[in-house]
Design an enzyme around this catalytic site. Structure first.
Site, PDB file in Angstrom:
ATOM      1  N   GLU A  47      -3.026  -4.618  -3.063  1.00 47.98           N
ATOM      2  CA  GLU A  47      -3.519  -5.555  -4.079  1.00 47.98           C
ATOM      3  C   GLU A  47      -3.608  -4.882  -5.438  1.00 47.98           C
ATOM      4  OE1 GLU A  47      -4.693  -4.878  -1.126  1.00 47.98           O
ATOM      5  OE2 GLU A  47      -5.558  -6.626  -0.143  1.00 47.98           O
ATOM      6  N   ASN A  60       0.835  -1.207   0.000  1.00 46.35           N
ATOM      7  CA  ASN A  60       0.000   0.000   0.000  1.00 46.35           C
ATOM      8  C   ASN A  60       0.866   1.253   0.000  1.00 46.35           C
ATOM      9  OD1 ASN A  60       0.446  -1.081   2.655  1.00 46.35           O
ATOM     10  ND2 ASN A  60      -1.110   0.263   3.507  1.00 46.35           N
ATOM     11  N   CYS A  66      -4.260   0.690  -2.382  1.00 42.21           N
ATOM     12  CA  CYS A  66      -4.054  -0.572  -1.664  1.00 42.21           C
ATOM     13  C   CYS A  66      -2.959  -1.401  -2.327  1.00 42.21           C
ATOM     14  CB  CYS A  66      -5.335  -1.395  -1.692  1.00 42.21           C
ATOM     15  SG  CYS A  66      -6.685  -0.751  -0.714  1.00 42.21           S
ATOM     16  N   CYS A  92      -9.997  -5.570   0.510  1.00 40.07           N
ATOM     17  CA  CYS A  92     -11.172  -4.690   0.616  1.00 40.07           C
ATOM     18  C   CYS A  92     -12.058  -4.859  -0.623  1.00 40.07           C
ATOM     19  CB  CYS A  92     -10.731  -3.239   0.785  1.00 40.07           C
ATOM     20  SG  CYS A  92     -10.160  -2.464  -0.747  1.00 40.07           S
ATOM     21  N   CYS A 135     -10.653  -3.663  -3.962  1.00 36.76           N
ATOM     22  CA  CYS A 135      -9.626  -4.572  -4.510  1.00 36.76           C
ATOM     23  C   CYS A 135     -10.262  -5.841  -5.045  1.00 36.76           C
ATOM     24  CB  CYS A 135      -8.566  -4.886  -3.460  1.00 36.76           C
ATOM     25  SG  CYS A 135      -7.499  -3.458  -3.149  1.00 36.76           S
ATOM     26  N   GLU A 176       0.393   5.218   0.655  1.00 38.14           N
ATOM     27  CA  GLU A 176      -0.526   6.234   1.177  1.00 38.14           C
ATOM     28  C   GLU A 176      -0.112   7.630   0.737  1.00 38.14           C
ATOM     29  OE1 GLU A 176      -1.054   5.434   5.393  1.00 38.14           O
ATOM     30  OE2 GLU A 176      -2.182   3.620   4.919  1.00 38.14           O
TER      31      GLU A 176
HETATM   32  N1  THU Z   1      -5.303  -1.529   2.459  1.00 42.54           N
HETATM   33  C1  THU Z   1      -4.763  -2.346   1.525  1.00 42.54           C
HETATM   34  O1  THU Z   1      -3.623  -2.147   1.065  1.00 42.54           O
HETATM   35  N2  THU Z   1      -5.512  -3.389   1.099  1.00 42.54           N
HETATM   36  C2  THU Z   1      -6.765  -3.676   1.534  1.00 42.54           C
HETATM   37  O2  THU Z   1      -7.409  -4.585   1.019  1.00 42.54           O
HETATM   38  C3  THU Z   1      -7.346  -2.908   2.625  1.00 42.54           C
HETATM   39  C4  THU Z   1      -6.602  -1.689   3.048  1.00 42.54           C
HETATM   40  C5  THU Z   1      -4.515  -0.371   2.902  1.00 42.54           C
HETATM   41  C6  THU Z   1      -5.073   0.949   2.480  1.00 42.54           C
HETATM   42  C7  THU Z   1      -4.510   1.863   3.532  1.00 42.54           C
HETATM   43  O3  THU Z   1      -3.192   2.248   3.148  1.00 42.54           O
HETATM   44  C8  THU Z   1      -4.405   0.990   4.776  1.00 42.54           C
HETATM   45  O4  THU Z   1      -4.460  -0.349   4.302  1.00 42.54           O
HETATM   46  C9  THU Z   1      -5.505   1.209   5.803  1.00 42.54           C
HETATM   47  O5  THU Z   1      -6.763   1.122   5.218  1.00 42.54           O
END
Ligand code: THU
Length: 160
Positions: free
Chosen positions: A75, A62, A73, A112, A115, A64
């Site tokens: 994925e 991920n 994310c 999520c 994704c 940010e």
């Molecule tokens: N995140 C992912 O990388 N994948 C997911 O399926 C759920 C959330 C990340 C997004 C964000 O940077 C952090 O996790 C918190 O939501």
């Protein structure tokens, strides 16, 4: 009125050591990717690793952003890169892992909804199921034989 019941199936492994050796290796790549996540706002690191039918392994984590919705994310970082670099390769397997600096993540953490929708696009495009393994930082690992198990009532292009 008719009721429709949808069932889904997952397999649970007690921990990473119970996985087949090739999946342990794929999960190790995801763990390595997770450690390199850029997640200074959530402190929640996610790593994704993808095995392609050309034997390449693509990883992502991920990313940010101070403007929170601009982040992405793990994925999707991984799967979009796989699609960009090897547009004709099929995605065979994905391994996912998440850890938090704030709490212990010892349960399988699924991708999520956004994704799942993104992964579904590739599963439908290639006409072949994608195996998905997901875990926290430790503990059980869940396996889904196909993305469709994780996203019933998928939105797909035939309705457009
Ligand atoms: N995140 C992912 O990388 N994948 C997911 O399926 C759920 C959330 C990340 C997004 C964000 O940077 C952090 O996790 C918190 O939501």
């Amino acid at each position: 009125m008719k009721e429709v019941k949808i069932e889904t199936t997952l397999q649970l492994f007690e921990d990473i050591s119970e996985l087949p050796k090739d999946i342990q290796s794929l999960m190790s790549s995801a763990i390595e990717a997770r450690e390199n996540a850029y997640a200074p706002y959530s402190n929640f690191n996610v790593g994704a690793s993808i095995l392609l039918d050309n034997e390449e392994v693509i990883t992502g984590n991920n990313q940010e952003n101070a403007s929170y919705p601009s982040g992405l994310c793990a994925e999707r970082t991984a799967i979009y890169y796989a699609g960009a670099k090897y547009p004709n390769a099929k995605i065979l397997k994905m391994a996912l892992t998440a850890s938090s600096k704030n709490k212990l993540t010892d349960k399988p953490i699924p991708p999520c909804g956004a994704c799942r929708q993104a992964i579904a696009e590739y599963e439908l495009k290639q006409g072949q199921a994608i195996e998905i393994y997901f875990m926290g930082a430790t503990g059980r690992v869940a396996k889904s034989d196909s993305l469709s198990n994780l996203l019933p009532f998928i939105f797909e292009s035939s309705v457009l």
